[in-house]
Motif scaffolding. Structure first.
Motif, short mmCIF file in Angstrom:
data_model
loop_
_atom_site.label_atom_id
_atom_site.label_comp_id
_atom_site.label_asym_id
_atom_site.label_seq_id
_atom_site.Cartn_x
_atom_site.Cartn_y
_atom_site.Cartn_z
N SER A 188 0.82 -1.21 0.00
CA SER A 188 0.00 0.00 0.00
C SER A 188 0.86 1.26 0.00
O SER A 188 0.38 2.34 -0.37
CB SER A 188 -0.94 0.01 1.21
N LYS A 189 2.11 1.13 0.42
CA LYS A 189 2.99 2.29 0.46
C LYS A 189 3.62 2.58 -0.90
O LYS A 189 4.21 3.64 -1.09
CB LYS A 189 4.09 2.07 1.50
N LYS A 190 3.51 1.62 -1.82
CA LYS A 190 4.07 1.82 -3.16
C LYS A 190 3.05 2.54 -4.04
O LYS A 190 1.85 2.27 -3.97
CB LYS A 190 4.42 0.48 -3.80
N PRO A 191 3.50 3.48 -4.90
CA PRO A 191 2.56 4.14 -5.80
C PRO A 191 1.97 3.16 -6.82
O PRO A 191 2.69 2.34 -7.38
CB PRO A 191 3.44 5.20 -6.50
N ALA A 192 0.66 3.22 -6.98
CA ALA A 192 -0.01 2.31 -7.91
C ALA A 192 0.25 2.71 -9.35
O ALA A 192 0.25 3.89 -9.69
CB ALA A 192 -1.51 2.31 -7.63
N LEU A 193 0.49 1.71 -10.21
CA LEU A 193 0.67 1.97 -11.63
C LEU A 193 -0.69 2.11 -12.29
O LEU A 193 -1.61 1.32 -12.03
CB LEU A 193 1.45 0.82 -12.28
N ILE A 194 -0.84 3.11 -13.13
CA ILE A 194 -2.11 3.35 -13.82
C ILE A 194 -2.00 2.84 -15.25
O ILE A 194 -1.18 3.32 -16.04
CB ILE A 194 -2.46 4.85 -13.82
N ALA A 195 -2.83 1.84 -15.57
CA ALA A 195 -2.83 1.28 -16.93
C ALA A 195 -3.60 2.21 -17.87
O ALA A 195 -4.74 2.59 -17.59
CB ALA A 195 -3.47 -0.11 -16.92
N LYS A 196 -2.94 2.57 -18.97
CA LYS A 196 -3.56 3.48 -19.94
C LYS A 196 -3.50 2.88 -21.35
O LYS A 196 -2.66 2.03 -21.64
CB LYS A 196 -2.85 4.84 -19.94
N SER A 197 -4.39 3.36 -22.20
CA SER A 197 -4.43 2.92 -23.59
C SER A 197 -4.62 4.12 -24.51
O SER A 197 -5.27 5.10 -24.15
CB SER A 197 -5.57 1.92 -23.82
N SER A 198 -4.02 4.02 -25.69
CA SER A 198 -4.21 5.02 -26.74
C SER A 198 -5.18 4.44 -27.77
O SER A 198 -4.94 3.36 -28.32
CB SER A 198 -2.87 5.36 -27.40
N ILE A 199 -6.26 5.16 -28.02
CA ILE A 199 -7.31 4.64 -28.90
C ILE A 199 -7.53 5.61 -30.06
O ILE A 199 -7.62 6.83 -29.85
CB ILE A 199 -8.64 4.45 -28.15
N LEU A 200 -7.61 5.07 -31.28
CA LEU A 200 -7.94 5.87 -32.47
C LEU A 200 -9.36 5.50 -32.88
O LEU A 200 -9.65 4.33 -33.18
CB LEU A 200 -6.96 5.58 -33.60
N LEU A 201 -10.26 6.50 -32.89
CA LEU A 201 -11.67 6.26 -33.18
C LEU A 201 -12.04 6.78 -34.57
O LEU A 201 -11.57 7.84 -34.99
CB LEU A 201 -12.55 6.94 -32.13
N ASP A 202 -12.88 6.02 -35.26
CA ASP A 202 -13.49 6.47 -36.51
C ASP A 202 -14.95 6.81 -36.22
O ASP A 202 -15.73 5.93 -35.83
CB ASP A 202 -13.43 5.37 -37.58
N VAL A 203 -15.30 8.09 -36.38
CA VAL A 203 -16.68 8.53 -36.14
C VAL A 203 -17.29 8.91 -37.49
O VAL A 203 -16.82 9.83 -38.16
CB VAL A 203 -16.72 9.73 -35.17
N LYS A 204 -18.33 8.19 -37.89
CA LYS A 204 -18.92 8.36 -39.23
C LYS A 204 -20.22 9.17 -39.17
O LYS A 204 -21.08 8.91 -38.33
CB LYS A 204 -19.17 6.99 -39.86
N PRO A 205 -20.36 10.13 -40.09
CA PRO A 205 -21.58 10.94 -40.15
C PRO A 205 -22.65 10.23 -40.98
O PRO A 205 -22.41 9.16 -41.57
CB PRO A 205 -21.10 12.21 -40.86
N TRP A 206 -23.83 10.85 -41.06
CA TRP A 206 -24.91 10.26 -41.84
C TRP A 206 -24.69 10.44 -43.35
O TRP A 206 -24.94 9.51 -44.13
CB TRP A 206 -26.26 10.88 -41.44
N ASP A 207 -24.23 11.64 -43.74
CA ASP A 207 -24.06 11.91 -45.18
C ASP A 207 -23.10 13.06 -45.37
O ASP A 207 -22.50 13.56 -44.40
CB ASP A 207 -25.42 12.21 -45.83
N ASP A 208 -22.95 13.51 -46.63
CA ASP A 208 -22.00 14.57 -46.93
C ASP A 208 -22.49 15.95 -46.49
O ASP A 208 -21.74 16.93 -46.57
CB ASP A 208 -21.68 14.59 -48.44
N GLU A 209 -23.73 16.04 -46.02
CA GLU A 209 -24.27 17.32 -45.58
C GLU A 209 -24.11 17.52 -44.06
O GLU A 209 -24.44 18.58 -43.54
CB GLU A 209 -25.74 17.43 -45.96
N THR A 210 -23.61 16.52 -43.38
CA THR A 210 -23.42 16.63 -41.93
C THR A 210 -22.33 17.66 -41.62
O THR A 210 -21.28 17.68 -42.26
CB THR A 210 -23.00 15.27 -41.34
N ASP A 211 -22.61 18.53 -40.66
CA ASP A 211 -21.64 19.54 -40.24
C ASP A 211 -20.55 18.85 -39.41
O ASP A 211 -20.74 18.55 -38.23
CB ASP A 211 -22.35 20.61 -39.40
N MET A 212 -19.39 18.59 -40.05
CA MET A 212 -18.33 17.84 -39.39
C MET A 212 -17.69 18.63 -38.25
O MET A 212 -17.20 18.05 -37.28
CB MET A 212 -17.27 17.41 -40.41
N ALA A 213 -17.66 19.96 -38.38
CA ALA A 213 -17.11 20.77 -37.29
C ALA A 213 -17.98 20.63 -36.04
O ALA A 213 -17.47 20.53 -34.91
CB ALA A 213 -17.02 22.23 -37.72
#
Length: 227
Positions: free
Chosen positions: A133-158
């Motif tokens: 308990s006196k040792k600092p706990a290691l925090i497991a982390k992950s790097s994730i790349l997400l693909d977020v798809k819109p409905w169509d070409d008229e979707t406001d991507m901003a």
């Protein structure tokens, strides 16, 4: 294939090493493979096996919907490292047979000795937990790349990206992003994030991102790497 005896410390160490670069037993989403291994454990792994503990806590959150997870549950020998044999069931069976053989109808001094052994073991465990308990706990982390798809070409991507970045959670940090053409004038948002594994899962991200249903059609995990 297997993890050895998952009810023993050696089996849990094999599981911990196996999950060092993986989020799940198979694939990139929780499945019946995770449930099969989860149900074979006697309880939560110790804190020093943080990869196994992180996975255990995550799969425990699916307790109520485990039957609906994808895949078919297979024997434990179908999962894990290829060079290790599963002995979880055989170990339990042997232990039961040994218990049956050791029944002493007339009583003996073994019970008194086992109480002393139990007391010594508990004292040593308490000392170990105090030091740990006196040792600092290691925090497991992950790097994730997400693909977020819109409905169509008229979707406001901003606006779509603004909605995604408006998601704030403890253990979530948004990174760089770009628009990637997918065809017919439609572009998808590709965005990077770093998460703490114990706090943020891909299922939670998908639920929150797809909640912006006016802009988002779907979300996929393009890349997943342990840090």
């Amino acid at each position: 294939m297997g993890f050895g005896d998952l009810k023993s410390s050696s089996g849990l160490r094999v599981l911990n090493e196996f999950l060092a670069d993986k989020s799940y037993i198979e694939g990139y989403v929780p499945s019946q493979a995770d449930i099969a291994v989860y149900e074979a454990l006697s309880g939560a792994p110790p804190a020093d096996l943080f990869h196994a503990l992180r996975w255990y806590n995550h799969i425990r959150s699916y307790e109520k919907q485990k039957a609906s997870l994808p895949g078919v549950k297979k024997p434990l020998g179908k999962y894990g490292p290829v060079n290790i044999e599963d002995t979880t069931d055989s170990a339990s069976k042997n232990a039961k047979e040994d218990d049956d053989d050791d029944i002493d109808l007339f009583g003996s001094d073994d019970e008194e000795e086992s109480e002393d052994s139990k007391r010594i073991r508990e004292e040593r465990l308490a000392q170990y937990e105090s030091k740990k308990s006196k040792k600092p706990a290691l925090i497991a982390k992950s790097s994730i790349l997400l693909d977020v798809k819109p409905w169509d070409d008229e979707t406001d991507m901003a606006k779509l990206e603004e909605c995604v970045r408006s998601i704030h959670m403890d253990g979530l940090v948004w990174g760089a992003s770009k628009l990637v053409p997918v065809g017919y004038g439609i572009k998808k948002l590709q965005i990077q994030c770093v998460v703490e594994d114990d706090k943020v899962g891909t299922d939670v991200l998908e639920e929150k991102i797809t909640a912006f249903e006016d802009f988002v059609q779907s979300m996929d995990v393009a890349a997943f790497n342990k840090i």
